[in-house]
Design a protein around this motif. Structure first.
Motif, PDB file in Angstrom:
ATOM      1  N   MET A 275       9.677 -10.254 -14.588  1.00  0.00           N
ATOM      2  CA  MET A 275      10.984 -10.846 -14.338  1.00  0.00           C
ATOM      3  C   MET A 275      11.945 -10.731 -15.500  1.00  0.00           C
ATOM      4  O   MET A 275      13.137 -10.670 -15.303  1.00  0.00           O
ATOM      5  N   ASN A 276      11.401 -10.741 -16.740  1.00  0.00           N
ATOM      6  CA  ASN A 276      12.302 -10.705 -17.896  1.00  0.00           C
ATOM      7  C   ASN A 276      11.537 -10.360 -19.179  1.00  0.00           C
ATOM      8  O   ASN A 276      10.313 -10.213 -19.166  1.00  0.00           O
TER       9      ASN A 276
ATOM     10  N   VAL B  10      19.660 -14.470  -9.191  1.00  0.00           N
ATOM     11  CA  VAL B  10      20.792 -14.369 -10.125  1.00  0.00           C
ATOM     12  C   VAL B  10      20.543 -13.317 -11.198  1.00  0.00           C
ATOM     13  O   VAL B  10      21.491 -12.729 -11.743  1.00  0.00           O
TER      14      VAL B  10
ATOM     15  N   ARG C  44      27.911 -23.758  -9.692  1.00  0.00           N
ATOM     16  CA  ARG C  44      28.034 -22.400  -9.149  1.00  0.00           C
ATOM     17  C   ARG C  44      26.662 -21.867  -8.750  1.00  0.00           C
ATOM     18  O   ARG C  44      25.679 -22.068  -9.461  1.00  0.00           O
TER      19      ARG C  44
ATOM     20  N   LEU D 213      13.734 -21.998  -4.916  1.00  0.00           N
ATOM     21  CA  LEU D 213      14.492 -23.247  -4.827  1.00  0.00           C
ATOM     22  C   LEU D 213      14.802 -23.565  -3.360  1.00  0.00           C
ATOM     23  O   LEU D 213      14.716 -24.724  -2.924  1.00  0.00           O
TER      24      LEU D 213
ATOM     25  N   LEU E 263      25.177 -20.850 -13.323  1.00  0.00           N
ATOM     26  CA  LEU E 263      24.241 -19.922 -12.669  1.00  0.00           C
ATOM     27  C   LEU E 263      22.900 -19.869 -13.406  1.00  0.00           C
ATOM     28  O   LEU E 263      21.856 -19.629 -12.801  1.00  0.00           O
ATOM     29  N   ARG E 264      22.922 -20.106 -14.719  1.00  0.00           N
ATOM     30  CA  ARG E 264      21.687 -20.043 -15.502  1.00  0.00           C
ATOM     31  C   ARG E 264      20.596 -20.950 -14.936  1.00  0.00           C
ATOM     32  O   ARG E 264      19.415 -20.644 -14.989  1.00  0.00           O
ATOM     33  N   TRP E 265      21.036 -22.094 -14.402  1.00  0.00           N
ATOM     34  CA  TRP E 265      20.075 -23.064 -13.856  1.00  0.00           C
ATOM     35  C   TRP E 265      19.185 -22.457 -12.762  1.00  0.00           C
ATOM     36  O   TRP E 265      18.056 -22.894 -12.546  1.00  0.00           O
ATOM     37  N   LEU E 266      19.721 -21.467 -12.057  1.00  0.00           N
ATOM     38  CA  LEU E 266      19.011 -20.880 -10.914  1.00  0.00           C
ATOM     39  C   LEU E 266      17.940 -19.884 -11.355  1.00  0.00           C
ATOM     40  O   LEU E 266      17.209 -19.350 -10.528  1.00  0.00           O
ATOM     41  N   GLY E 267      17.851 -19.634 -12.634  1.00  0.00           N
ATOM     42  CA  GLY E 267      16.782 -18.805 -13.198  1.00  0.00           C
ATOM     43  C   GLY E 267      15.943 -19.673 -14.106  1.00  0.00           C
ATOM     44  O   GLY E 267      15.141 -20.440 -13.554  1.00  0.00           O
ATOM     45  N   PRO E 268      16.152 -19.666 -15.390  1.00  0.00           N
ATOM     46  CA  PRO E 268      17.000 -18.691 -16.056  1.00  0.00           C
ATOM     47  C   PRO E 268      16.321 -17.329 -16.119  1.00  0.00           C
ATOM     48  O   PRO E 268      15.098 -17.244 -16.203  1.00  0.00           O
TER      49      PRO E 268
ATOM     50  N   LEU F  76      12.307 -11.041  -3.754  1.00  0.00           N
ATOM     51  CA  LEU F  76      13.355 -11.624  -4.607  1.00  0.00           C
ATOM     52  C   LEU F  76      12.792 -12.646  -5.580  1.00  0.00           C
ATOM     53  O   LEU F  76      13.514 -13.191  -6.406  1.00  0.00           O
TER      54      LEU F  76
ATOM     55  N   HIS G  70      12.010 -26.465 -15.741  1.00  0.00           N
ATOM     56  CA  HIS G  70      12.274 -25.090 -15.314  1.00  0.00           C
ATOM     57  C   HIS G  70      10.975 -24.324 -15.079  1.00  0.00           C
ATOM     58  O   HIS G  70      10.987 -23.086 -15.042  1.00  0.00           O
TER      59      HIS G  70
ATOM     60  N   GLY H 258      13.165 -18.551  -8.749  1.00  0.00           N
ATOM     61  CA  GLY H 258      14.591 -18.307  -8.563  1.00  0.00           C
ATOM     62  C   GLY H 258      15.106 -18.871  -7.244  1.00  0.00           C
ATOM     63  O   GLY H 258      14.516 -19.779  -6.651  1.00  0.00           O
TER      64      GLY H 258
ATOM     65  N   LYS I 161      15.794 -14.895 -14.019  1.00  0.00           N
ATOM     66  CA  LYS I 161      14.798 -14.500 -13.012  1.00  0.00           C
ATOM     67  C   LYS I 161      15.370 -14.695 -11.606  1.00  0.00           C
ATOM     68  O   LYS I 161      16.345 -15.432 -11.415  1.00  0.00           O
ATOM     69  N   GLY I 162      14.743 -14.021 -10.652  1.00  0.00           N
ATOM     70  CA  GLY I 162      15.133 -14.231  -9.258  1.00  0.00           C
ATOM     71  C   GLY I 162      16.494 -13.632  -8.941  1.00  0.00           C
ATOM     72  O   GLY I 162      16.987 -12.738  -9.635  1.00  0.00           O
TER      73      GLY I 162
END
Lengths: 439, 439
Positions: free
Chosen positions: A303-304, A108, B57, B110, A98-103, B101, B301, B106, A105-106
């Motif tokens: 975001m973070n 996840v 995932r 994507l 799941l980290r890939w989809l941020g990291p 979002l 990223h 994120g 942010k967004g």
């Protein structure tokens, strides 16, 4: 020794676009929504409630992501979780795929916030305390163990964070007593949504002043002539001693922001909020330099912690408006409060939406008691809608949040609200026709 | 006049974690995946194919988001879309509710990349040209109309962008002819995954040199003693004249990055890639200042154009590694190429994953032909796996990508691959047991 037995995730949406509550130059038609998480345990009297906030479409994505994020919690002993709140955060956060989809942010990350907000609610309930008190009674080492300090050590090491908190340990009880008497100061955004008429704006500003508010915030950025007229109305009502804030919700490029804000400078705004892209650290720094002494505020889309670190490093903002449902819950919020204290920037949390007021009151109290020990230039947002859906709604009197007394993070929603507003199957949406688009 | 009749979205996952292809210090067990989009039209010979890349995932979240993003395309005339590629991008990007979002980051971003990649593939097929040629034949005004320049005007105005492209119009045909003869230079990452043994590392480095590569990249950051030994092996094989790159995949805080890279300086790396959080503009600038003359590279990223703008403004990187499936497709990639040219930073796109090599070859060719007109310090990543799933796979000879000749963006996958690797119902996953977790 209760265990978590199941995770319930609900896509809850309120049809706020119908009344244009919440309308601004960027977000014209939000349906205020929550991806809502309940951690059930085998003790019927103990559960954890949390959520992230969205404005409609895509709330289902956050709900689906929250279900994935929360999977590792099922079967865990509550007492193991609540004694290592940093450990469970890092475990959920660092899911290697799941980290890939941020990291961080967004969708996840919003989902991580929803799940960990529920874990913190569970921890406070297990301790029988409101969250602000649970945090205020943790030691500096316990707080730093829970905080997400990764990627921050170039400006704040673990030891520096502990020292910063230790320096404020004296006086915690006095500050709690002070806030229990006076509440935590807030301001209202309810007056200034862009979709409201001039008459409604004037009436709401008058009501805000009558209710004890010293700050009023207006949405700007759609039309300069309108903004000049609306700022004039608001300044006229609040008088020269009141505080006027303006909020552009990211509509401008950097040069346009500078030009537009200068055109509103005659109304003496305390701050310009979200003048440009929330990601643009250097852009905010340039705007701040150009519009001083008007302050720059941002953070609801921050975001973070790495973004906030840089906003502080670059001297880009005068007010930090962190969001309780966008940052990765208390773990990451702790880090941002520590950074803000390190750089001397006041935190004025973003609120409104669904349930954000319920959350941020805990954070602001904790900040005063244990981190900043200051109320100077600090005022927390309050928006007066949707509180009726919460079991332990925030209470505001004379321009201040009264301290919550019930155990938990005030995040629990009424079952009747879920039954009505679950999307698309709740009674409200089903009767409207779920596929009907909301204008 | 064909119309888009339906959108097909597929969650495709390859079990790469079984072999540890793709393993590094942060991403230990990725199952390389694609949220794959097909735009069907009422012309059976015309369709558009695109995807975003994930590592397992959460690929379902991207697929669900792509379906939402693509909804407005159904019923549109293909010829209206392809003559206003900027307009359709802005329409999909600015969905007022999904924007919350991100914005522009994120899962929802994507997903925008996946959908707009399919639109660009459709546009190139409709024109009967490979994407690189479609782009290379667009005028400066057409390219700038397609580019997403929002939030960039403090460093690059529309007029400046047009002038920048116009200055490189002369010589386009010569540069095309040059690349048609020589290909576009690339380097290989296939040798250096962290999960490989020393013997396998040496053998793969030797094979890379024998195959004509002048660059070899190693993953680092898990253990310093291991990294020293592995860099020694690689440098020994490639000799003092070869280029060694090292890649830490975000594992370090800023001070640790500086210390670790200095400890590897004796092996004379060309660049350190992803030394810290991809969001940390100022951190990369600090690392770059401290480890020079070793270059700093990042971007796979890099969430959006606003981040890249700041990386350039801050002088934070020597090499820009934009990602074709993370940025919002060609529209946002155009903006980053223009920014890179404005600041004189070479772009060396990230590739590998699923199908990224197929995409970036088009972008690199276009950059040389129409934007930078330079090959200096430019080399595009190549990873030799999963190409067998693509209908028009990239071809690499003597360390260079040969120019694609088929119409489109080379993004189409074989139906037999989809049938096998759709998750969790494809024949491969169904036979493994879809709920079985992949180590």
């Amino acid at each position: 020794m209760p265990r978590i037995t199941s995770v319930e995730v609900v896509d809850v949406r309120f049809p706020t676009s119908l009344t244009r509550d919440g309308s601004d130059a960027m977000n014209k038609d939000g349906d205020y929504s929550a991806a809502y998480v309940v951690l059930h345990t085998d003790d019927a009297d103990l559960s954890g409630h949390g959520f992230t906030f969205t404005i409609g479409r895509g709330n289902d994505l956050c709900a689906a992501a929250a279900a994935q994020r929360a999977e590792p919690l099922v079967g865990r002993r509550v007492d193991e979780l609540v004694t290592d709140l940093g450990g469970i955060y890092r475990e959920l956060q660092s899911d290697t795929q799941l980290r890939w989809l941020g990291p961080d942010k967004g969708v996840v990350h919003l989902a991580l916030a929803a799940v960990m907000n529920a874990v913190w609610d569970l921890a406070a309930r297990r301790a029988g305390k409101p969250l602000w008190r649970l945090l205020s009674e943790m030691s500096p080492v316990e707080l730093v163990d829970a905080a997400d300090l990764r990627y921050l050590s170039d400006v704040l090491t673990r030891d520096e964070a502990i020292a910063l908190l230790a320096a404020k340990q004296a006086g915690r009880a006095d500050r709690i007593a002070e806030l229990e008497a006076s509440g935590y100061p807030c301001y209202t955004t309810s007056a200034g949504w862009l979709g409201y008429s001039d008459d409604k704006l004037r009436r709401l500003c008058e009501e805000a002043v009558a209710a004890g508010y010293k700050h009023v915030k207006l949405k700007v950025g759609a039309d300069l002539a309108d903004d000049i007229r609306r700022c004039g109305i608001a300044r006229d009502v609040i008088g020269p001693g009141g505080n006027l804030m303006i909020d552009a919700n990211q509509v401008w490029d950097v040069p346009e922001a500078i030009e537009w804000v200068r055109a509103l400078a005659a109304f003496d705004p305390l701050w310009i909020e979200e003048p440009t892209s929330p990601d643009d650290v250097l852009g905010h720094a340039a705007i701040r330099a150009a519009v001083a002494p008007i302050g720059v505020a941002t953070g609801e889309h921050g975001m973070n912690r790495v973004l906030f670190k840089q906003l502080f490093q670059a001297g880009a903002i005068d007010f930090c408006q962190l969001d309780a449902a966008r940052l990765g819950s208390v773990n990451e919020i702790l880090a941002v409060y520590l950074l803000a204290a390190r750089f001397g920037v006041p935190v004025c949390p973003h609120a409104g939406g669904v349930g954000l007021c319920e959350l941020v009151q805990h954070l602001s109290v904790f900040d005063y008691v244990a981190v900043s020990a200051s109320l100077e230039n600090r005022v927390t947002e309050f928006v007066d809608h949707l509180h009726e859906h919460f079991v332990d709604p925030c209470i505001v009197r004379d321009g201040a949040y009264l301290l919550p007394t019930a155990a938990g993070y005030s995040a629990e929603m009424h079952r009747r609200s879920l039954a009505a507003y679950t999307f698309p199957t709740g009674t409200y949406w089903a009767s409207r026709g779920a596929s009907e688009s909301v204008a």
